[in-house]
Design an enzyme around this catalytic site. Sequence first.
Site, PDB file in Angstrom:
ATOM      1  N   HIS A 122      11.863 -34.445   3.236  1.00 50.71           N
ATOM      2  CA  HIS A 122      10.461 -34.860   3.837  1.00 50.71           C
ATOM      3  C   HIS A 122      10.734 -35.785   4.954  1.00 50.71           C
ATOM      4  O   HIS A 122      11.425 -36.867   4.812  1.00 50.71           O
ATOM      5  CB  HIS A 122       9.724 -35.546   2.726  1.00 50.71           C
ATOM      6  CG  HIS A 122       9.431 -34.553   1.476  1.00 50.71           C
ATOM      7  ND1 HIS A 122       8.918 -33.480   1.516  1.00 50.71           N
ATOM      8  CD2 HIS A 122      10.238 -34.650   0.035  1.00 50.71           C
ATOM      9  CE1 HIS A 122       8.793 -32.836   0.427  1.00 50.71           C
ATOM     10  NE2 HIS A 122       9.555 -33.428  -0.687  1.00 50.71           N
ATOM     11  N   HIS A 132      13.850 -27.244   2.777  1.00 50.65           N
ATOM     12  CA  HIS A 132      14.687 -26.821   1.452  1.00 50.65           C
ATOM     13  C   HIS A 132      15.890 -26.032   1.385  1.00 50.65           C
ATOM     14  O   HIS A 132      15.729 -24.969   2.328  1.00 50.65           O
ATOM     15  CB  HIS A 132      13.609 -26.241   0.269  1.00 50.65           C
ATOM     16  CG  HIS A 132      14.101 -25.908  -0.853  1.00 50.65           C
ATOM     17  ND1 HIS A 132      14.557 -24.374  -0.942  1.00 50.65           N
ATOM     18  CD2 HIS A 132      14.776 -26.150  -1.920  1.00 50.65           C
ATOM     19  CE1 HIS A 132      14.972 -23.878  -1.880  1.00 50.65           C
ATOM     20  NE2 HIS A 132      15.330 -25.038  -2.650  1.00 50.65           N
ATOM     21  N   ASN A 134      19.203 -24.386  -0.969  1.00 53.41           N
ATOM     22  CA  ASN A 134      20.262 -24.657  -2.331  1.00 53.41           C
ATOM     23  C   ASN A 134      21.148 -23.388  -2.191  1.00 53.41           C
ATOM     24  O   ASN A 134      20.711 -22.370  -1.886  1.00 53.41           O
ATOM     25  CB  ASN A 134      19.393 -24.580  -3.547  1.00 53.41           C
ATOM     26  CG  ASN A 134      18.671 -23.466  -3.928  1.00 53.41           C
ATOM     27  OD1 ASN A 134      19.428 -22.557  -4.680  1.00 53.41           O
ATOM     28  ND2 ASN A 134      17.395 -23.162  -3.691  1.00 53.41           N
ATOM     29  N   THR A 135      22.531 -23.793  -2.877  1.00 52.52           N
ATOM     30  CA  THR A 135      23.087 -22.630  -3.114  1.00 52.52           C
ATOM     31  C   THR A 135      23.816 -22.717  -4.580  1.00 52.52           C
ATOM     32  O   THR A 135      24.002 -24.131  -4.918  1.00 52.52           O
ATOM     33  CB  THR A 135      24.383 -22.309  -1.956  1.00 52.52           C
ATOM     34  OG1 THR A 135      24.998 -23.597  -1.951  1.00 52.52           O
ATOM     35  CG2 THR A 135      23.717 -21.851  -0.812  1.00 52.52           C
ATOM     36  N   ARG A 136      24.202 -21.808  -5.205  1.00 56.01           N
ATOM     37  CA  ARG A 136      24.655 -22.088  -6.509  1.00 56.01           C
ATOM     38  C   ARG A 136      25.195 -20.888  -7.159  1.00 56.01           C
ATOM     39  O   ARG A 136      25.182 -19.823  -6.674  1.00 56.01           O
ATOM     40  CB  ARG A 136      23.367 -22.258  -7.745  1.00 56.01           C
ATOM     41  CG  ARG A 136      22.347 -21.200  -7.636  1.00 56.01           C
ATOM     42  CD  ARG A 136      21.123 -21.733  -8.456  1.00 56.01           C
ATOM     43  NE  ARG A 136      20.065 -20.624  -8.219  1.00 56.01           N
ATOM     44  CZ  ARG A 136      19.259 -20.378  -7.240  1.00 56.01           C
ATOM     45  NH1 ARG A 136      19.275 -21.092  -6.269  1.00 56.01           N
ATOM     46  NH2 ARG A 136      18.108 -19.499  -7.456  1.00 56.01           N
ATOM     47  N   HIS A 166      14.740 -18.925  11.597  1.00 57.96           N
ATOM     48  CA  HIS A 166      15.059 -17.463  11.226  1.00 57.96           C
ATOM     49  C   HIS A 166      16.207 -16.711  11.978  1.00 57.96           C
ATOM     50  O   HIS A 166      17.192 -15.992  11.514  1.00 57.96           O
ATOM     51  CB  HIS A 166      13.876 -16.231  11.095  1.00 57.96           C
ATOM     52  CG  HIS A 166      12.739 -16.941  10.247  1.00 57.96           C
ATOM     53  ND1 HIS A 166      12.879 -16.116   8.994  1.00 57.96           N
ATOM     54  CD2 HIS A 166      11.747 -17.672  10.197  1.00 57.96           C
ATOM     55  CE1 HIS A 166      11.904 -16.517   8.404  1.00 57.96           C
ATOM     56  NE2 HIS A 166      11.296 -17.341   8.698  1.00 57.96           N
ATOM     57  N   GLY A 279      18.084 -30.045 -19.937  1.00 57.05           N
ATOM     58  CA  GLY A 279      18.639 -31.461 -20.163  1.00 57.05           C
ATOM     59  C   GLY A 279      19.446 -32.049 -19.295  1.00 57.05           C
ATOM     60  O   GLY A 279      19.980 -33.272 -19.196  1.00 57.05           O
TER      61      GLY A 279
END
Length: 296
Positions: A122, A132, A134-136, A166, A279
């Site tokens: 931000h 934003h 993310n990679t996972r 883009h 958790g």
Amino acid sequence: MTDAMLDQKAEASAWFRQLRDDIVAAFEGLEDSHSEGPFAQAAPGRFEVTETKRQSDDGSDAGGGLMSVMRGGRVFEKVGVNVSTVYGTLGTAAQKAMAARGVPGIEADPRFWASGISLVAHMQNPHCPAVHMNTRMFWTPGAWWFGGGSDLNPCLEYDDDTAHFHAVQKTHLDPHGPEQYPRLKEWADEYFYIPHRNRARGVGGIFMDDQNSGDWAADFALTQDIGRAFLPAFVPLVEKRRSMAFGDAEKDAQLVHRGLYAEYNLVYDRGTKFGLATGHDANAVLMSLPPMAKWV
């Protein structure tokens, strides 16, 4: 679990950590190089780094990671870059959610392992877009897959910024096949949509989930290029917009748009739901929320 899969998990976890290090260094470099316009006279921001821990239901160690947050910088009002590797047993609700997505065997054997990087920025200047990424990688005894992407969330839209963001994504995805960018762009348009507002969260980007082509190396390479695309897609936009003048109207538009972002992350975002349900450190999960927002 095979030795090959153990090696692949270690390779993925190490790469997410390296991507985190590269992004943190680049963002602190933006802070150091901001020398004119709003906020230029403030001290350059630095990340505060905190170790995060996940505990299983019986209180045993279940992995963790690093939460890196910068607040009140010259360029970034709040930015978080988190990396984690966690493992354990999924709860009943998470098992059911994954079974509904078609994950094989998850209700019979709820063990899991997950590693990834997640970033939300931000900005101080409302002309600079929020972003934003993310990679996972996710593993269960019955399946493994990759996911991630990045999307741009400007409160003040500039067509050339959207086109640049883009175009860089497409350039990085094209080596993996001409179908990848259109596929992941469409997925992002669907995923980052806010039904109760009947609008998109931002101007889109790329997104994938449950990516398992059967070729681990190919899917990991695709995931890596999603991560590699982020800095060249985003940093030039910040450099172009961070010194622009703004007034109360622009700041008000930014705060209203942040309310939209908060709504999405708290109501719809899959990663937020998964992190809280399994958790993981709540502060790390909720670092995506903006420092200030408003609703009209």
